[in-house]
Write an enzyme that holds these catalytic residues in place. Structure first.
Site, mmCIF file in Angstrom:
data_model
loop_
_atom_site.group_PDB
_atom_site.id
_atom_site.type_symbol
_atom_site.label_atom_id
_atom_site.label_comp_id
_atom_site.label_asym_id
_atom_site.label_seq_id
_atom_site.Cartn_x
_atom_site.Cartn_y
_atom_site.Cartn_z
ATOM 1 C CG HIS A 87 -2.093 -0.940 1.079
ATOM 2 N ND1 HIS A 87 -2.938 -1.251 2.110
ATOM 3 C CD2 HIS A 87 -2.548 -1.632 0.009
ATOM 4 C CE1 HIS A 87 -3.862 -2.094 1.686
ATOM 5 N NE2 HIS A 87 -3.649 -2.352 0.411
ATOM 6 C CE1 TYR A 97 -7.400 0.353 4.114
ATOM 7 C CE2 TYR A 97 -6.289 2.451 3.762
ATOM 8 C CZ TYR A 97 -6.228 1.077 3.922
ATOM 9 O OH TYR A 97 -5.022 0.429 3.875
ATOM 10 C CD GLU A 140 -1.782 1.030 4.530
ATOM 11 O OE1 GLU A 140 -2.622 1.921 4.264
ATOM 12 O OE2 GLU A 140 -1.999 -0.184 4.333
HETATM 13 C C1 HEM Z 1 -9.130 -3.445 4.638
HETATM 14 C C2 HEM Z 1 -8.829 -3.006 3.427
HETATM 15 C C3 HEM Z 1 -7.762 -3.613 2.527
HETATM 16 C C4 HEM Z 1 -7.216 -4.871 2.508
HETATM 17 C C5 HEM Z 1 -7.523 -6.051 3.414
HETATM 18 C C6 HEM Z 1 -6.247 -4.897 1.415
HETATM 19 C C7 HEM Z 1 -5.471 -5.999 1.061
HETATM 20 C C8 HEM Z 1 -4.492 -6.031 0.079
HETATM 21 C C9 HEM Z 1 -3.626 -7.146 -0.241
HETATM 22 C C10 HEM Z 1 -3.651 -8.517 0.464
HETATM 23 C C11 HEM Z 1 -2.800 -6.780 -1.238
HETATM 24 C C12 HEM Z 1 -1.685 -7.623 -1.895
HETATM 25 C C13 HEM Z 1 -0.390 -7.443 -1.062
HETATM 26 C C14 HEM Z 1 0.803 -8.202 -1.640
HETATM 27 O O1 HEM Z 1 1.262 -7.853 -2.740
HETATM 28 O O2 HEM Z 1 1.242 -9.154 -0.984
HETATM 29 C C15 HEM Z 1 -3.138 -5.415 -1.578
HETATM 30 C C16 HEM Z 1 -2.534 -4.686 -2.579
HETATM 31 C C17 HEM Z 1 -2.999 -3.490 -3.037
HETATM 32 N N1 HEM Z 1 -4.005 -2.721 -2.468
HETATM 33 FE FE1 HEM Z 1 -5.007 -3.148 -0.777
HETATM 34 N N2 HEM Z 1 -6.228 -3.677 0.807
HETATM 35 C C18 HEM Z 1 -7.144 -2.868 1.444
HETATM 36 C C19 HEM Z 1 -7.423 -1.556 1.119
HETATM 37 C C20 HEM Z 1 -6.977 -0.918 -0.012
HETATM 38 C C21 HEM Z 1 -7.373 0.399 -0.439
HETATM 39 C C22 HEM Z 1 -8.332 1.290 0.332
HETATM 40 C C23 HEM Z 1 -6.737 0.658 -1.608
HETATM 41 C C24 HEM Z 1 -6.833 1.906 -2.473
HETATM 42 C C25 HEM Z 1 -7.879 2.194 -3.169
HETATM 43 C C26 HEM Z 1 -5.910 -0.487 -1.917
HETATM 44 C C27 HEM Z 1 -5.084 -0.594 -3.008
HETATM 45 C C28 HEM Z 1 -4.175 -1.615 -3.238
HETATM 46 C C29 HEM Z 1 -3.233 -1.635 -4.369
HETATM 47 C C30 HEM Z 1 -3.103 -0.567 -5.457
HETATM 48 C C31 HEM Z 1 -2.490 -2.815 -4.233
HETATM 49 C C32 HEM Z 1 -1.383 -3.326 -5.154
HETATM 50 C C33 HEM Z 1 -1.999 -4.251 -6.192
HETATM 51 C C34 HEM Z 1 -0.941 -4.935 -7.053
HETATM 52 O O3 HEM Z 1 0.094 -5.336 -6.510
HETATM 53 O O4 HEM Z 1 -1.194 -5.094 -8.248
HETATM 54 N N3 HEM Z 1 -6.066 -1.411 -0.926
HETATM 55 N N4 HEM Z 1 -4.158 -4.974 -0.754
#
Ligand code: HEM
Length: 154
Positions: A87, A97, A140
């Protein structure tokens, strides 16, 4: 802000978790259709997906899967650390969020229907989402503060 989860919320989330996971792909698809109506948010994922070579499906899968561990958060330390790192790399901030919550909760209702995804179920999942979100937002922010202070290499 510290949120707490009531025993009722934990029980509701755990009881409906399997249904959500079973329909995980449909919920994920419906969620991204809603989330990506916001072009700025869509661009964050486009860039990230190119870097990682993967679609960002893990986001919804993680929300659904980890909410089932809300009463055993110690199991999530490693996973939370990876999310925080990714993130921060992609510039996720507290203001994003609510957008994910507003995409995820209606997607759950859309896919499961209002007889399964009742108001009480959605309220419980909303609480679970924000409990995890608050942990992520705090971790974060701490990392952004460290980077800004130049205490650690970017
Ligand atoms: C409780 C809320 C959230 C959870 C549980 C969550 C969970 C995750 C997880 C498990 C990953 C992959 C991590 C890895 O590479 O090992 C990830 C990546 C990501 N998350 Fe979140 N996230 C949350 C909220 C958000 C929010 C609010 C945003 C923005 C709008 C966001 C944007 C992203 C982006 C851009 C990635 C990278 C994707 C990629 O690698 O292609 N996330 N998130």
């Amino acid at each position: 802000m510290t949120r707490t989860l009531s025993p009722e919320t934990i029980a509701t989330v755990k009881a409906t978790g399997p249904a959500l996971q079973q329909h995980g792909v449909a919920i994920t698809t419906a969620m991204y259709a809603r989330l990506f109506q916001n072009e700025a948010v869509k661009d964050m994922f486009d860039a990230a997906a190119q870097e990682s070579g993967e679609q960002p499906r893990r986001l919804a899968a993680a929300i659904l899967g980890y909410a089932q561990n809300i009463d055993k958060l110690q199991n999530l330390t490693g996973a939370v650390g990876r999310m925080v790192a990714r993130h921060v790399e992609t510039g996720v901030k507290a203001e994003h969020y609510p957008l994910v919550a507003e995409a995820l909760l209606p997607a759950i209702r859309e896919v499961l229907g209002e007889e399964v995804a009742t108001d009480a179920v959605l309220a419980a999942w909303g609480d679970a989402y924000w409990f995890l979100a608050d942990l992520l937002i705090a971790a974060e922010q701490a990392r952004y503060d460290e980077l800004e202070a130049g205490e650690v290499a970017a």
